[in-house]
Enzyme design. Sequence first.
Site, PDB file in Angstrom:
ATOM      1  N   TYR A 199     117.189 -54.320 -38.690  1.00  0.00           N
ATOM      2  CA  TYR A 199     115.813 -54.104 -39.148  1.00  0.00           C
ATOM      3  C   TYR A 199     115.548 -55.119 -40.255  1.00  0.00           C
ATOM      4  CZ  TYR A 199     115.849 -49.541 -36.773  1.00  0.00           C
ATOM      5  OH  TYR A 199     115.910 -48.527 -35.837  1.00  0.00           O
ATOM      6  N   PRO A 291     107.621 -46.268 -34.818  1.00  0.00           N
ATOM      7  CA  PRO A 291     108.976 -46.335 -34.246  1.00  0.00           C
ATOM      8  C   PRO A 291     110.041 -46.893 -35.192  1.00  0.00           C
ATOM      9  CG  PRO A 291     107.524 -47.941 -33.217  1.00  0.00           C
ATOM     10  CD  PRO A 291     106.680 -47.109 -34.105  1.00  0.00           C
TER      11      PRO A 291
HETATM   12  P1  FAS Z   1     105.144 -39.142 -23.156  1.00  0.00           P
HETATM   13  O1  FAS Z   1     103.879 -39.817 -23.592  1.00  0.00           O
HETATM   14  O2  FAS Z   1     106.371 -39.959 -22.950  1.00  0.00           O
HETATM   15  O3  FAS Z   1     104.899 -38.365 -21.777  1.00  0.00           O
HETATM   16  C1  FAS Z   1     103.691 -37.657 -21.580  1.00  0.00           C
HETATM   17  C2  FAS Z   1     103.480 -37.553 -20.081  1.00  0.00           C
HETATM   18  O4  FAS Z   1     102.323 -36.733 -19.838  1.00  0.00           O
HETATM   19  C3  FAS Z   1     103.203 -38.905 -19.435  1.00  0.00           C
HETATM   20  O5  FAS Z   1     104.032 -39.098 -18.327  1.00  0.00           O
HETATM   21  C4  FAS Z   1     101.732 -38.834 -19.040  1.00  0.00           C
HETATM   22  O6  FAS Z   1     101.456 -39.555 -17.867  1.00  0.00           O
HETATM   23  C5  FAS Z   1     101.528 -37.348 -18.829  1.00  0.00           C
HETATM   24  N1  FAS Z   1     100.142 -36.903 -19.011  1.00  0.00           N
HETATM   25  C6  FAS Z   1      99.256 -37.301 -19.955  1.00  0.00           C
HETATM   26  N2  FAS Z   1      98.075 -36.685 -19.793  1.00  0.00           N
HETATM   27  C7  FAS Z   1      98.214 -35.861 -18.711  1.00  0.00           C
HETATM   28  C8  FAS Z   1      97.340 -34.964 -18.027  1.00  0.00           C
HETATM   29  N3  FAS Z   1      96.088 -34.778 -18.455  1.00  0.00           N
HETATM   30  N4  FAS Z   1      97.802 -34.284 -16.946  1.00  0.00           N
HETATM   31  C9  FAS Z   1      99.094 -34.468 -16.537  1.00  0.00           C
HETATM   32  N5  FAS Z   1      99.986 -35.314 -17.132  1.00  0.00           N
HETATM   33  C10 FAS Z   1      99.527 -35.997 -18.215  1.00  0.00           C
HETATM   34  N6  FAS Z   1     109.864 -43.809 -29.798  1.00  0.00           N
HETATM   35  C11 FAS Z   1     111.045 -44.211 -30.325  1.00  0.00           C
HETATM   36  O7  FAS Z   1     111.836 -43.356 -30.766  1.00  0.00           O
HETATM   37  N7  FAS Z   1     111.357 -45.542 -30.376  1.00  0.00           N
HETATM   38  C12 FAS Z   1     110.518 -46.503 -29.867  1.00  0.00           C
HETATM   39  O8  FAS Z   1     110.818 -47.688 -29.896  1.00  0.00           O
HETATM   40  C13 FAS Z   1     109.297 -46.132 -29.296  1.00  0.00           C
HETATM   41  N8  FAS Z   1     108.441 -47.069 -28.753  1.00  0.00           N
HETATM   42  C14 FAS Z   1     107.243 -46.655 -28.215  1.00  0.00           C
HETATM   43  C15 FAS Z   1     106.338 -47.577 -27.646  1.00  0.00           C
HETATM   44  C16 FAS Z   1     105.111 -47.153 -27.110  1.00  0.00           C
HETATM   45  C17 FAS Z   1     104.154 -48.169 -26.514  1.00  0.00           C
HETATM   46  C18 FAS Z   1     104.762 -45.785 -27.150  1.00  0.00           C
HETATM   47  C19 FAS Z   1     103.436 -45.301 -26.612  1.00  0.00           C
HETATM   48  C20 FAS Z   1     105.655 -44.863 -27.702  1.00  0.00           C
HETATM   49  C21 FAS Z   1     106.906 -45.293 -28.224  1.00  0.00           C
HETATM   50  N9  FAS Z   1     107.827 -44.393 -28.762  1.00  0.00           N
HETATM   51  C22 FAS Z   1     109.006 -44.763 -29.289  1.00  0.00           C
HETATM   52  C23 FAS Z   1     107.548 -43.007 -28.765  1.00  0.00           C
HETATM   53  C24 FAS Z   1     107.859 -42.475 -27.380  1.00  0.00           C
HETATM   54  O9  FAS Z   1     109.178 -42.777 -27.042  1.00  0.00           O
HETATM   55  C25 FAS Z   1     107.544 -41.009 -27.408  1.00  0.00           C
HETATM   56  O10 FAS Z   1     108.026 -40.387 -28.590  1.00  0.00           O
HETATM   57  C26 FAS Z   1     108.075 -40.278 -26.215  1.00  0.00           C
HETATM   58  O11 FAS Z   1     107.616 -40.921 -25.058  1.00  0.00           O
HETATM   59  C27 FAS Z   1     107.572 -38.848 -26.317  1.00  0.00           C
HETATM   60  O12 FAS Z   1     107.802 -38.243 -25.125  1.00  0.00           O
HETATM   61  P2  FAS Z   1     106.732 -37.168 -24.536  1.00  0.00           P
HETATM   62  O13 FAS Z   1     106.352 -36.245 -25.630  1.00  0.00           O
HETATM   63  O14 FAS Z   1     107.353 -36.657 -23.301  1.00  0.00           O
HETATM   64  O15 FAS Z   1     105.406 -37.991 -24.231  1.00  0.00           O
HETATM   65  C1  PHB Z   2     114.182 -49.936 -29.228  1.00  0.00           C
HETATM   66  O1  PHB Z   2     115.300 -50.356 -28.866  1.00  0.00           O
HETATM   67  O2  PHB Z   2     113.182 -49.941 -28.472  1.00  0.00           O
HETATM   68  C2  PHB Z   2     114.027 -49.400 -30.636  1.00  0.00           C
HETATM   69  C3  PHB Z   2     115.161 -49.168 -31.391  1.00  0.00           C
HETATM   70  C4  PHB Z   2     115.019 -48.666 -32.686  1.00  0.00           C
HETATM   71  C5  PHB Z   2     113.754 -48.420 -33.190  1.00  0.00           C
HETATM   72  C6  PHB Z   2     112.617 -48.653 -32.413  1.00  0.00           C
HETATM   73  C7  PHB Z   2     112.753 -49.154 -31.122  1.00  0.00           C
HETATM   74  O3  PHB Z   2     113.618 -47.931 -34.461  1.00  0.00           O
END
Ligand code: FAS
Ligand code: PHB
Length: 392
Positions: A199, A291
Amino acid sequence: MRTTIAIVGAGPAGLLLGQLLQRAGIDNVIVERRSADYVLSRIRAGVLEQGTVDLLDSVGASQRLHAEGIVHHGFELLLDGRREHIDLDAGGVPVTIYGQTEVTRDLMDARAAQGGQTLYEVDDVAIGGVDGDRPWLDFTVDGVVTRLDCDYVVGCDGFHGVSRRTIPEGVLRTYERVYPFGWLGILVDTPPVNDELVYARHARGFALCSMRSASRSRYYVQVPTEERVDDWSDARFWNELRARLSPDLAERLQTGPSLEKSIAPLRSFVVEPMQHGRLFLAGDAAHIVPPTGAKGLNLAMADVGLLASLFDKAYAGGEPQALARYSELALRRVWRAQRFSWWMTSMLHTLPGLDAFTTRVHGAELDTLLASRAGRATIAEAYAGFPGQTLD
Ligand code: FAS
Ligand code: PHB
C-alpha cells in the site's frame, strides 16, 4: 412458490447465506438479476480474512481456496518511498489472497452440487409483506410473473439493489462519505512485483500492488473521480504506477497487456438499522467501505455468518426473538471496519484541498503507530479482521 428464506442477490453474500441455511436445514431460494456468467465477470476483492475462510470451510466451499489461495502473514506500507512491513501475526491471524470471483464460483458450484435453487436473470423483483408475518417476492423469470411466499426476506442485492429501497421513508438512518477520488484498477498476467501486498502513500497519489496468484497481479492507482478509463492506456497506467513506487519496486515491476481495467468510486456508507420487520439487509446492501482496508467482501461474509446463526437459533433453537438482535450485533463489526477503512484511506491517499499541516500530521500519525509494537499490532489486528462475532 414457497420457501422459508427468500434471498435477493447471488453475489458472495447471498450465495454464502444460501449455503449456511442449507447446512442448517433451512430451505431457501436465491433470485438474481444477472446471469451467473455476468456475476463471475465482475473483478473485485482479493483479500480474505480468516473468518471468511472459516465460513467457506463450514459450507464445504474451500477446497480450491486451500489449494490455490496464498496465505499472507504480512503486508507492506510504502510511505513516500520508505518500506514498512506489518506483521499480521502480531495481530493474531493471517489473510488469504484469493479472488472474489473464485469465491463466488466455488459457492455457485457448492450450491449446484447440493441442489440449492438459484433463479438467474430474474426481472422486476419487488419485496412485500415485510411488516406482517407473510412476506413475499414478486418477480418475472422466463417471462412468467412469479410470487415467492416466505417467512423472511434477506437483501443481499448490493448497493444498487431493491431491498434497501423497500424500507419505508423515514425508517433508515444513512451515514455516508463520498471520497473525491477513485481507484483505477488493472488485472494482468505477470508475476506480482512483491511477495506481499504493498500500500503506497505518495505525493502523486495512492497506489496498491496486489495479486491473484504467482502469475496474475492486480494493481491500482488513485485517480480523480472525473477520470475516464478510456483516457488511460496501459502504458500511461504503468508509468504512473512506477512513479509512485520505490526505485527497487519500480525496477522489479513486470508489465503486460491489461486483462481488465476499470475505475471504482470510493465511498463510506452505512444504513441503520440493517433490518425492518421481516426484511434483513446484508453486505453491500447495508454498507460500503473504501477498499483500502480490504473489508468490503469480508464484512458481507460476516453479516451473513451472523444472520445464519440467528436463523438457526430461531428455527432449530425455538428462539425467533434472536433475530431482533441482528442489526445491533452486525453494526458493531460494521462500524469498526468503517473506521479502519476510512483511516487507511485518509492516511494513504492525497486528499484534494487538504492543507499542508494536516497532510504532515497524517504522516506523523503513521510514524507514531509504526514506532511502537502496540501500534503495529493495532494496524495488524484491524487489517486481519476482528475476532469472530459472539452472540452475547
Ligand atoms: P454484490 O454487489 O457483490 O452482489 C449483489 C448481487 O445482487 C449482484 O449479483 C447483483 O446483480 C444482484 N442484484 C442487485 N439488484 C438486484 C435485484 N433488484 N434483483 C435481483 N438481484 C439483484 N471489496 C474488497 O474487500 N476489496 C476490493 O478490492 C473491492 N473492490 C471492489 C470494486 C468494485 C468495482 C466494487 C463495486 C466493489 C468492490 N469491493 C471490494 C467490494 C465488493 O467486494 C463487495 O463488498 C462485495 O461484492 C459484497 O458482496 P455482496 O454484498 O454479495 O454484493
Ligand atoms: C485486490 O487485490 O483487489 C485488493 C487487495 C487489497 C485491497 C483492495 C483490493 O485493500
